[in-house]
Scaffold this motif. Sequence first.
Motif, PDB file in Angstrom:
ATOM      1  N   PHE A 272       0.839  -1.199   0.000  1.00  0.00           N
ATOM      2  CA  PHE A 272       0.000   0.000   0.000  1.00  0.00           C
ATOM      3  C   PHE A 272       0.871   1.245   0.000  1.00  0.00           C
ATOM      4  CE2 PHE A 272      -2.538  -3.265   2.135  1.00  0.00           C
ATOM      5  CZ  PHE A 272      -3.731  -3.179   1.425  1.00  0.00           C
ATOM      6  N   GLY A 273       0.324   2.345  -0.504  1.00  0.00           N
ATOM      7  CA  GLY A 273       1.070   3.594  -0.538  1.00  0.00           C
ATOM      8  C   GLY A 273       1.175   4.232   0.832  1.00  0.00           C
ATOM      9  N   SER A 274       0.171   4.030   1.674  1.00  0.00           N
ATOM     10  CA  SER A 274       0.170   4.651   3.000  1.00  0.00           C
ATOM     11  C   SER A 274      -0.644   3.789   3.942  1.00  0.00           C
ATOM     12  CB  SER A 274      -0.476   6.039   2.934  1.00  0.00           C
ATOM     13  OG  SER A 274      -1.867   5.900   2.683  1.00  0.00           O
ATOM     14  N   TYR A 275      -0.526   4.086   5.247  1.00  0.00           N
ATOM     15  CA  TYR A 275      -1.312   3.336   6.215  1.00  0.00           C
ATOM     16  C   TYR A 275      -2.807   3.620   6.041  1.00  0.00           C
ATOM     17  CZ  TYR A 275      -2.812   1.108  10.463  1.00  0.00           C
ATOM     18  OH  TYR A 275      -3.439   0.273  11.352  1.00  0.00           O
ATOM     19  N   ALA A 276      -3.133   4.826   5.561  1.00  0.00           N
ATOM     20  CA  ALA A 276      -4.548   5.135   5.330  1.00  0.00           C
ATOM     21  C   ALA A 276      -5.130   4.176   4.290  1.00  0.00           C
ATOM     22  CB  ALA A 276      -4.702   6.590   4.885  1.00  0.00           C
ATOM     23  N   GLU A 277      -4.353   3.875   3.259  1.00  0.00           N
ATOM     24  CA  GLU A 277      -4.828   2.919   2.241  1.00  0.00           C
ATOM     25  C   GLU A 277      -5.024   1.536   2.850  1.00  0.00           C
ATOM     26  OE1 GLU A 277      -2.441   2.707  -1.295  1.00  0.00           O
ATOM     27  OE2 GLU A 277      -2.512   4.887  -1.568  1.00  0.00           O
ATOM     28  N   LEU A 278      -4.068   1.121   3.662  1.00  0.00           N
ATOM     29  CA  LEU A 278      -4.188  -0.190   4.323  1.00  0.00           C
ATOM     30  C   LEU A 278      -5.451  -0.235   5.187  1.00  0.00           C
ATOM     31  CD1 LEU A 278      -1.339  -2.074   6.181  1.00  0.00           C
ATOM     32  CD2 LEU A 278      -3.595  -1.921   7.141  1.00  0.00           C
ATOM     33  N   SER A 279      -5.670   0.840   5.954  1.00  0.00           N
ATOM     34  CA  SER A 279      -6.832   0.879   6.835  1.00  0.00           C
ATOM     35  C   SER A 279      -8.138   0.725   6.050  1.00  0.00           C
ATOM     36  CB  SER A 279      -6.831   2.201   7.614  1.00  0.00           C
ATOM     37  OG  SER A 279      -8.116   2.504   8.078  1.00  0.00           O
ATOM     38  N   LEU A 280      -8.172   1.258   4.831  1.00  0.00           N
ATOM     39  CA  LEU A 280      -9.411   1.208   4.042  1.00  0.00           C
ATOM     40  C   LEU A 280      -9.640  -0.146   3.380  1.00  0.00           C
ATOM     41  CD1 LEU A 280      -9.640   4.683   2.243  1.00  0.00           C
ATOM     42  CD2 LEU A 280     -10.536   3.984   4.465  1.00  0.00           C
ATOM     43  N   SER A 287     -11.686   4.642  -1.279  1.00  0.00           N
ATOM     44  CA  SER A 287     -10.370   5.229  -1.526  1.00  0.00           C
ATOM     45  C   SER A 287     -10.121   6.379  -0.564  1.00  0.00           C
ATOM     46  CB  SER A 287     -10.293   5.756  -2.966  1.00  0.00           C
ATOM     47  OG  SER A 287     -11.143   6.881  -3.087  1.00  0.00           O
ATOM     48  N   THR A 288      -8.847   6.742  -0.424  1.00  0.00           N
ATOM     49  CA  THR A 288      -8.511   7.867   0.449  1.00  0.00           C
ATOM     50  C   THR A 288      -9.147   9.153  -0.086  1.00  0.00           C
ATOM     51  OG1 THR A 288      -6.446   8.148  -0.756  1.00  0.00           O
ATOM     52  CG2 THR A 288      -6.350   6.863   1.264  1.00  0.00           C
ATOM     53  N   ARG A 556      -5.314  12.350   7.794  1.00  0.00           N
ATOM     54  CA  ARG A 556      -4.182  12.973   7.103  1.00  0.00           C
ATOM     55  C   ARG A 556      -2.824  12.545   7.672  1.00  0.00           C
ATOM     56  NH1 ARG A 556      -4.793  19.221   6.226  1.00  0.00           N
ATOM     57  NH2 ARG A 556      -2.609  18.804   5.694  1.00  0.00           N
ATOM     58  N   ILE A 557      -2.686  12.413   8.992  1.00  0.00           N
ATOM     59  CA  ILE A 557      -1.358  12.005   9.486  1.00  0.00           C
ATOM     60  C   ILE A 557      -0.997  10.606   8.993  1.00  0.00           C
ATOM     61  CG2 ILE A 557      -1.106  13.499  11.523  1.00  0.00           C
ATOM     62  CD1 ILE A 557      -1.872  11.099  13.225  1.00  0.00           C
ATOM     63  N   HIS A 558      -2.012   9.765   8.787  1.00  0.00           N
ATOM     64  CA  HIS A 558      -1.720   8.419   8.286  1.00  0.00           C
ATOM     65  C   HIS A 558      -1.579   8.372   6.768  1.00  0.00           C
ATOM     66  CE1 HIS A 558      -3.236   7.193  12.342  1.00  0.00           C
ATOM     67  NE2 HIS A 558      -2.188   6.408  12.219  1.00  0.00           N
ATOM     68  N   MET A 559      -2.158   9.345   6.094  1.00  0.00           N
ATOM     69  CA  MET A 559      -2.087   9.352   4.635  1.00  0.00           C
ATOM     70  C   MET A 559      -0.849  10.090   4.131  1.00  0.00           C
ATOM     71  SD  MET A 559      -4.957  10.725   1.998  1.00  0.00           S
ATOM     72  CE  MET A 559      -4.242  12.332   1.793  1.00  0.00           C
TER      73      MET A 559
END
Length: 676
Positions: A272-280, A287-288, A556-559
């Motif tokens: 994943f590109g970011s933890y926000a993506e993983l979380s979703l 999508s973010t 945002r901090i996770h993305m």
Amino acid sequence: MDNPLLENAPLPAFCRIRPEHVEPAIDQLLADGRKLIAELTAKADEATWETFVDPIEEEDDRLSRAWGPVSHLNSVMNSDELRAAYNACLPKLSDYASEVGQNPDLYRAYKRVSEQPGLNAAQRKMLENTLRDLHLAGVDLPPEKKTRYREISQELSSLTAKFAENVLDATNAWHKHLTDETRLAGLPASAKALARQHAKERELDGWVLTLDFPSFEPVMRYAEDRDLRREVYEAFTTRASDQGPHAGQWDNTEVMERILALRHEQAQLLGFGSYAELSLAPKMARSTDEVLAFLDDLAERSVARARGELDELKTFALTEHGVDDIQPWDLGYWSEKLRRHRYAISDEELKPYFPLEGVVHGMFAVAERLFGVRIEPADGVDTWHPDVRFYRILDEAGETRAQFFLDPFARRRKQGGAWMNGAVTRMKMAHRAQLPAAHLVCNFTPPVDGQPSLLTHREVETLFHEFGHGLHHMLTKVDYPPVAGIHGVPWDAVELPSQFMENWCWERESLDLFAAHWETGERIPEDLFRRMTAAKNFQSAMQMVRQLEFALFDFRIHMEYDPASGGRVYEILDDVRDRVAVLKPPATNRFAHGFSHIFSGGYAAGYYSYKWAEVLSADAFSLFEERGIFDPQSGHAFREQILEKGGSADAMELYVAFRGREPNTDALLRHSGIAA
Ligand SMILES: [Zn+2]
């Protein structure tokens, strides 16, 4: 030994379960589970649904049918012996879960089954979820990445625990000792009694204030002493940080940085590109961009209104009390004064209209009209306490579809709060078929001195809320436990049925079905009804932007995390606040250092879920506003697409099938009084 936890009866044998049954049953079932997995994975290359998935699901169900009643009794009929047996099993269960979650042979076998033809949609969805969860647990990574994944997971679990410990230690380290009672002016008697008790515990005279919520909250809301409010506010908002009375002790600054860095690395390992993506990945939001657009839309439409609410508050403080300066530590205090000035409504005024028996019957009547089911009490069923009631849900054809227990009253050694959990999950597999059953647990005041149990309106909402979860669990028609009922429903969609049901506590037409004065039988008077609905939306835009501030910051901090620039925690928080906060906190405010939801709870890049689910439930209800709150066709559609299908299909697809379109934020903003 004759062990009731190892019987396959339709319902748990609550009366016969003893603490000494617990460990032997769990040991037996875990051994059986390990043996079965070893046998099945030895021939993983021949795995089919019938030879692999069916037996695993049946074995899993045996385990949850044994552990379910144990953990339930531990919550509602706690004893020292039961607690000891329960705690003894926790590490065994978590070892077993991580063994299963890390088993590459299982992954291979599931993968093989998922590629076979002839599976139905629910089976495919279940396998898709299983493979996704195993992937997110790192099972299919190459060896060196897998090792790194495990290191990260271990470090993260100690860091998130450390974060919570720091917050707890910092919270406990501070107290304010007062010997002059005038400084407590304004506090309700209950808050003063608590402060007195805190002093006694410390062998002090007078009163002691702490940063625990039951002590903190009344000070912010009621204390007339402004310096006291400021002092308590500063202590609270600088906990576990580099600021405030304990600056530098239990400081979470480094912990947060490290957590963000590791989450980012873990997300990248998994592709994943970011933890926000993983979380979703397991959530309804796709999508973010979609999450950000969603939060931005709500913010854009609420901020002006929230500023207006703050202006109203300032005007009130100035014209009624001559106060011309409102700081963050004044907000709760003046808001409470304005609320009482404007609505003059109290819990006590409404309670006589909500006797428990009437509310329960009314709630069943609402569900019967909406979903075409019938709910009947039944006798002769084994329960855990004489107060517990038992019911059956029948469909149009008179067939029993589900059963549930209702445990309404508070008592000693019963966990506080209200919840629904499944006692039995619906299943129809090769060797096993069973109907769903649920526990609904509340903590209402029992009847006293000839007066029935009377609920506050908030408690009525709670009961409807939990019943909504219960209907989701019980009306399912899905045959495979991991996607039946609330299982497999994404985190950001699981509150849809529960919050949806709350709407029937606010409509005249439904209230008139069940709200009647317990002595006179009178309906809620029009004036009281109007005040009650008006008070509902008091400062709703300010509350909205506060939640959006948390959600945007978290996301945002996770993305936006970038190893080169680090977490930028307060830079991002300031940026979010510039956009959505109506009253900027002082520069020493260290909100993030105590934001346990995302740094030690399960809400990382998921705090938006609160609003997401509110939007869904408001938008779902708007269909009933258009067509009548008991419109049978709309009720049928909700039952068929949402309640019956549960986790067996994509949440957005199910929603669209019910509503005819994707959700939007209009109804929530309208219901909150923010937009017309
Ligand atoms: Zn809920």
